[in-house]
Design an enzyme around this catalytic site. Structure first.
Site, PDB file in Angstrom:
ATOM      1  N   GLU A 153       0.851  -1.191   0.000  1.00 46.50           N
ATOM      2  CA  GLU A 153       0.000   0.000   0.000  1.00 46.50           C
ATOM      3  C   GLU A 153       0.885   1.239   0.000  1.00 46.50           C
ATOM      4  OE1 GLU A 153      -3.318   0.211  -0.001  1.00 46.50           O
ATOM      5  OE2 GLU A 153      -4.009  -1.771   0.637  1.00 46.50           O
ATOM      6  N   HIS A 188      -3.711  -2.928  -8.251  1.00 43.59           N
ATOM      7  CA  HIS A 188      -4.947  -3.537  -7.776  1.00 43.59           C
ATOM      8  C   HIS A 188      -6.014  -3.497  -8.868  1.00 43.59           C
ATOM      9  CE1 HIS A 188      -7.847  -3.851  -4.067  1.00 43.59           C
ATOM     10  NE2 HIS A 188      -7.785  -4.972  -4.738  1.00 43.59           N
ATOM     11  N   ASP A 226      -7.006   1.600  -7.904  1.00 42.79           N
ATOM     12  CA  ASP A 226      -5.658   1.896  -7.435  1.00 42.79           C
ATOM     13  C   ASP A 226      -4.594   1.001  -8.091  1.00 42.79           C
ATOM     14  OD1 ASP A 226      -7.097  -0.046  -5.772  1.00 42.79           O
ATOM     15  OD2 ASP A 226      -5.429   0.006  -4.376  1.00 42.79           O
TER      16      ASP A 226
END
Length: 182
Positions: free
Chosen positions: A125, A161, A171
């Site tokens: 992330e 993603h 994303d």
């Protein structure tokens, strides 16, 4: 702790990175037997949306998100999610799940005929959103982490993603510069 720009990140036999802050998430389980870790999935996240630097991401990944703290949190506080790594806006690297374990980052997903991408991927992330550029130091930390993962695992694919959950996820978003990673 952020890895200094001249520092190489290493992944040990237990799947833990160094140098790195470790905040273990309960949202993990074992990978299926004979699952080669051959994919990296890049995400973006900000909590509350488009706000950076607060405790929301860590609270979400450690099941401590207080639904009363922000109206958006009411819609997600029930989720049980995690990622292997978070790279903050200043390049700080945080690990939530051992790379040898399955993190819960991809959800319903598929790649080249394989379902359940969490089974064979590492989730990273980046603190950010679809609405703004990522910081230089985030790319530097990301590249150092990718290098470490490629040294430890047979990584064949680095994807967003949005590529493994098309139509459901966007994303890492339009501001992610794919040319910045090898």
């Amino acid at each position: 702790m952020s890895p200094p720009l001249s520092t190489t990140i290493k992944i040990d036999d237990s799947g833990m990175a160094s140098p790195c802050q470790v905040l273990l998430s309960p949202n993990t389980d074992s990978r299926p037997a004979n699952s080669d870790i051959d994919m990296i999935v890049i995400h973006n996240i900000s909590l509350p949306p488009n706000q950076f630097g607060g405790p929301g991401i860590i609270a979400l990944f450690t099941n401590q998100l207080d639904a009363k703290e922000h109206p958006y949190y009411e819609t997600i506080s029930h989720l049980k999610v995690s990622s292997h790594f978070l790279i903050r806006r200043q390049g700080e690297l945080i690990q939530f799940v051992s790379c040898n374990q399955r993190a819960w980052h991809a959800g319903v997903s598929h790649w080249q005929g394989r379902e359940r991408c969490n089974d064979f991927s590492i989730g990273i992330e980046l603190e950010g959103s679809d609405d703004c550029a990522f910081n230089e130091v985030q790319y530097l930390t990301l590249q150092a982490l990718i290098d470490a993962l490629q040294n430890r695992y047979p990584i064949k694919h680095i994807v967003g993603h949005s590529e493994i959950a098309p139509g459901r996820k966007t994303d890492p978003g339009p501001f992610f510069d794919w040319q910045r990673i090898k």
